[in-house]
Design a protein around this motif. Structure first.
Motif, PDB file in Angstrom:
ATOM      1  N   LEU A   1     -29.396  -5.065  -4.688  1.00  0.00           N
ATOM      2  CA  LEU A   1     -30.732  -4.660  -5.114  1.00  0.00           C
ATOM      3  C   LEU A   1     -31.810  -5.318  -4.243  1.00  0.00           C
TER       4      LEU A   1
ATOM      5  N   SER B   1     -34.495  -3.295  -2.155  1.00  0.00           N
ATOM      6  CA  SER B   1     -35.931  -3.524  -2.368  1.00  0.00           C
ATOM      7  C   SER B   1     -36.653  -3.835  -1.066  1.00  0.00           C
TER       8      SER B   1
ATOM      9  N   PRO C   1     -37.793   4.576 -13.471  1.00  0.00           N
ATOM     10  CA  PRO C   1     -36.381   4.163 -13.448  1.00  0.00           C
ATOM     11  C   PRO C   1     -35.426   5.315 -13.137  1.00  0.00           C
TER      12      PRO C   1
ATOM     13  N   ALA D   1     -35.627   6.039  -9.430  1.00  0.00           N
ATOM     14  CA  ALA D   1     -34.974   4.937  -8.710  1.00  0.00           C
ATOM     15  C   ALA D   1     -33.458   5.033  -8.845  1.00  0.00           C
ATOM     16  N   GLU D   2     -32.964   5.303 -10.057  1.00  0.00           N
ATOM     17  CA  GLU D   2     -31.513   5.418 -10.269  1.00  0.00           C
ATOM     18  C   GLU D   2     -30.918   6.515  -9.390  1.00  0.00           C
TER      19      GLU D   2
ATOM     20  N   MET E   1     -31.010   5.686  -5.648  1.00  0.00           N
ATOM     21  CA  MET E   1     -29.972   4.707  -5.298  1.00  0.00           C
ATOM     22  C   MET E   1     -28.586   5.322  -5.362  1.00  0.00           C
TER      23      MET E   1
ATOM     24  N   ARG F   1     -36.416  -6.933 -17.714  1.00  0.00           N
ATOM     25  CA  ARG F   1     -36.450  -6.437 -16.339  1.00  0.00           C
ATOM     26  C   ARG F   1     -35.466  -7.192 -15.468  1.00  0.00           C
TER      27      ARG F   1
ATOM     28  N   TYR G   1     -35.947  -2.206  -9.814  1.00  0.00           N
ATOM     29  CA  TYR G   1     -35.281  -1.697 -11.018  1.00  0.00           C
ATOM     30  C   TYR G   1     -35.717  -2.499 -12.245  1.00  0.00           C
TER      31      TYR G   1
ATOM     32  N   ARG H   1     -35.510  -2.507 -15.467  1.00  0.00           N
ATOM     33  CA  ARG H   1     -34.818  -2.247 -16.727  1.00  0.00           C
ATOM     34  C   ARG H   1     -33.693  -3.274 -16.885  1.00  0.00           C
TER      35      ARG H   1
ATOM     36  N   TYR I   1     -29.055  -0.808 -18.982  1.00  0.00           N
ATOM     37  CA  TYR I   1     -29.636   0.395 -18.379  1.00  0.00           C
ATOM     38  C   TYR I   1     -29.085   0.602 -16.963  1.00  0.00           C
ATOM     39  N   LEU I   2     -28.939  -0.478 -16.201  1.00  0.00           N
ATOM     40  CA  LEU I   2     -28.386  -0.377 -14.847  1.00  0.00           C
ATOM     41  C   LEU I   2     -26.959   0.161 -14.885  1.00  0.00           C
TER      42      LEU I   2
ATOM     43  N   ILE J   1     -26.573   3.627 -13.116  1.00  0.00           N
ATOM     44  CA  ILE J   1     -26.099   3.516 -11.734  1.00  0.00           C
ATOM     45  C   ILE J   1     -24.617   3.160 -11.625  1.00  0.00           C
TER      46      ILE J   1
END
Length: 499
Positions: free
Chosen positions: A100, A104, A265, A268-269, A272, A402, A408, A410, A414-415, A419
Motif C-alpha cells: 500500500l 500510495s 474506497p 480505489a479497490e 488496485m 483507517r 485506503y 477503511r 473492508y480491505l 481487495i
C-alpha cells in the motif's frame, strides 16, 4: 518478548505449513512433546477448563507471543481456565502495508485513479458536500481539485448522490434492479477515458516509463515493462485505457447492485485490483487461509514430526486425554480476526472425523472469516458447541478505522472484502453491513446468518455504552484493539468463560 507468565504449556508455535518445526530460539521452537506436556500438566493439576486462543493471522511471531501473554495473564487472573494459544504468525500484514505504501507513492496509480474518479463520478451523480464551498457535481471538478482532495486522510468522505444527475442508463439499470444496459455505457466510458488519457502528457510519460522495482514487483503482468529478449517491452496507452474502462464499469456495477464501499474506497479497490494487488493479495490472503486449514489436515503421525499438522495432533491428544481420564474438559474457543477462520476449520474437521469433542463457548472478535465458511461450519454443526458470541465494530466505527490514510481509508476487514478476497465485496462475518439481512445481503444464506447473529447474546457491536452488562462490553474502535489491554472486550470474554 513475553514475560515469565508465558511458558510452553501455554502456547504452541505453528510452522509454515501448519506443522511443527524446530527452531534455534526456544521461544519459537515447536515439537509434539510440548503439546504432550500440556496434557500432562492438565492431568497432574486436575484442571477441568481449557481456553484455546487463536490470534489474527497476519501478525509476526513476536506479536503473536505478546498476544498469547495477554490472554494467559487475563485468563489466569480472572478465571480458572488454563489458556493455550496457537501462535500461527505469517507477518504478511507488513507485506500488505509495504504494498500500500508503494501504491500510495505511485504517480501512475494516482493518475489512473483520478481519471476513473473524474469519469464515474458524474455518471453516478456523486456530489461531494464538503468540498470547495459546498456541493457540486463531479463534472465541475478540475483534476487539481480532485488531486487536492486525494491528499486528505479520507478523500471524498462526505458526499450525496443526486439522482437527477445520474446517467439515464444507470437509472434504468437501477430501476430494473440489475446491471442490464450497462454494456451501453462501456463504449461511452472508453471514449471518455481515451480522451482523458491521450490528452494527458504526464500520464503518457508515466505509461511509457519503467516503474520503480517495488512497483514493478506488484504490478499485474499486463502492466509490466518486460525488457527480456523476445518479450513484449512497453505497455501501450490502449491497454491502460481498456484497463481503466474495466475499473469504471466495475465501480458502476457495484453501485447499481448496492455492493459499493462508498465512492472513493470503491474506486480505489477496483483500481488496485486491476493494476496491482488482486493477484498478489489473493496469494497472500489465500496462503494465510491455507495455513488455517493445514493445521487440521489428515496425518498418520508417522515419520518426520516436522510434517505433522499441529492442530490435528493437538486434537488427537485431547481425544486420548479425555478417553484416558474419563473426563470431558470444558473448552472455550476464542478467535480474533483470521483466528475465526482457524476455528471454523477446526469445527469442520471435528465434524468430518467424528471426534467426540464438544466446546462450550465459541467467541469471535472482529471475525475475518467469510460468511459462507461460517454457515458451512459453525451453523451447520450446532451440536459441537453450546454458546456463541461475536464482538465486532458497528459499521460506523468500521469505516472510521483507517488502515492506511490517503490510499485506503477503511478497516482491515473492508480491505479483505474489497481487495484481498477473490471477489469484490466478499461477504465477511465481522462486517456489520454483510450480516443485517437487508438488501442486497438478503438471500436465504444471508438471512440464516443474520437471524443467528440477532439472537439474544450472540452479537456485541462496539462501541457499547455504559449500560452494557458484564460480558457484553466492547470499546474497540480499531480492528487490532479487541485484544488490547486498554480495552473492555477481553474483560467481557473472561466474564463469559469464568461462569
Amino acid at each position: 518478548m513475553p514475560n515469565n507468565l508465558l511458558n510452553r504449556i501455554n502456547y504452541v508455535h505453528v510452522g509454515k505449513h501448519g506443522t511443527f518445526y524446530p527452531d534455534n530460539n526456544p521461544l519459537y521452537n515447536s515439537t509434539p512433546e510440548e503439546v504432550d506436556s500440556l496434557f500432562n500438566f492438565l492431568k497432574d493439576n486436575n484442571k477441568s477448563k481449557l481456553l484455546l486462543y487463536f490470534h489474527g493471522g497476519l501478525v509476526p511471531a513476536d506479536e503473536g507471543l505478546k498476544t498469547a501473554e495477554r490472554i494467559v495473564r487475563y485468563s489466569s487472573s480472572g478465571s480458572d481456565s488454563h489458556a493455550f494459544c496457537f501462535v500461527w504468525e505469517t507477518g504478511w500484514m507488513k507485506t500488505i502495508t509495504d504494498n500500500l505504501t508503494t501504491i500510495s507513492n505511485s504517480d501512475f496509480f494516482r493518475k489512473i485513479l483520478i481519471k476513473v474518479l473524474k469519469v464515474t463520478g458524474p455518471k453516478l451523480g456523486i456530489e461531494p458536500d464538503d468540498l470547495f464551498d459546498g456541493a457540486k457535481g463531479f463534472a465541475q471538478f478540475t483534476e487539481e481539485e480532485i488531486e487536492a482532495e486525494l491528499r486528505k486522510e479520507a478523500p471524498f468522505e462526505s458526499y450525496q448522490i443526486n439522482a437527477g444527475a445520474k446517467s439515464a442508463t444507470i437509472l434504468d439499470a437501477e430501476s430494473a434492479m440489475d446491471e442490464s444496459g450497462i454494456q451501453i455505457l462501456e463504449s461511452e466510458l472508453q471514449a471518455e477515458l481515451e480522451l482523458e488519457i491521450e490528452s494527458d502528457p504526464e500520464l503518457q510519460e508515466l505509461i511509457s516509463t519503467e516503474k520503480s522495482q517495488a512497483e514493478e514487483d506488484i504490478l499485474d503482468p499486463k502492466y509490466k515493462h518486460n525488457l527480456e529478449e523476445n518479450a513484449k517491452g512497453l505497455i501501450t496507452t490502449m491497454e491502460v485505457i481498456i484497463g481503466a474502462t474495466k475499473v469504471a464499469i466495475r465501480v458502476i456495477k457495484r453501485y447499481i447492485k448496492k455492493r459499493n464501499h462508498d465512492f472513493y474506497p470503491t474506486v480505489a479497490e477496483e483500481t488496485m485490483r486491476e493494476l496491482y494487488v488482486s493477484e498478489l493479495g489473493n496469494w497472500l490472503w489465500g496462503n494465510m487461509k491455507k495455513k488455517a486449514t493445514d493445521m487440521w489436515k489428515h496425518s498418520d503421525f508417522e515419520g518426520d514430526y516436522t510434517q505433522w499438522p499441529v492442530g490435528l495432533y493437538f486434537i488427537k491428544k485431547l481425544a486420548e486425554y479425555q478417553e484416558e481420564t474419563g473426563k470431558k474438559l470444558t473448552i472455550d474457543l476464542v478467535g480474533h480476526s483470521a483466528g475465526s477462520i482457524v476455528i471454523c476449520e477446526l469445527i469442520k474437521m471435528i465434524s468430518a472425523k467424528g471426534y467426540d469433542i464438544k466446546f462450550r463457548n465459541v467467541i469471535f472478535m472482529a471475525p475475518a472469516c467469510r460468511t459462507d465458511l461460517f454457515k458451512d461450519t459453525i451453523l451447520k454443526n450446532p451440536s459441537i458447541f453450546t454458546s456463541f458470541r461475536c464482538f465486532t465494530m458497528s459499521d460506523e466505527y468500521e469505516k472510521k478505522d483507517r488502515l492506511f490514510y490517503f490510499v485506503y481509508p477503511r478497516s482491515l476487514l473492508y480491505l479483505i472484502s474489497g481487495i484481498l478476497e477473490d471477489e469484490s465485496d466478499a461477504l465477511i462475518l465481522g462486517l456489520q453491513r454483510h450480516t443485517t439481512g437487508n438488501h442486497p445481503y438478503n438471500d436465504n444464506n444471508a438471512i440464516q446468518i443474520s437471524d443467528f447473529l440477532k439472537k439474544e447474546g450472540h452479537t456485541v457491536y462496539s462501541v457499547t455504552d455504559k449500560s452494557a452488562l458484564d460480558g457484553f462490553r466492547s470499546g474497540a474502535r480499531k480492528h487490532g484493539a479487541f485484544d488490547d489491554d486498554e480495552e473492555t472486550t477481553l474483560d467481557s470474554i473472561i466474564h463469559i468463560i469464568k461462569q
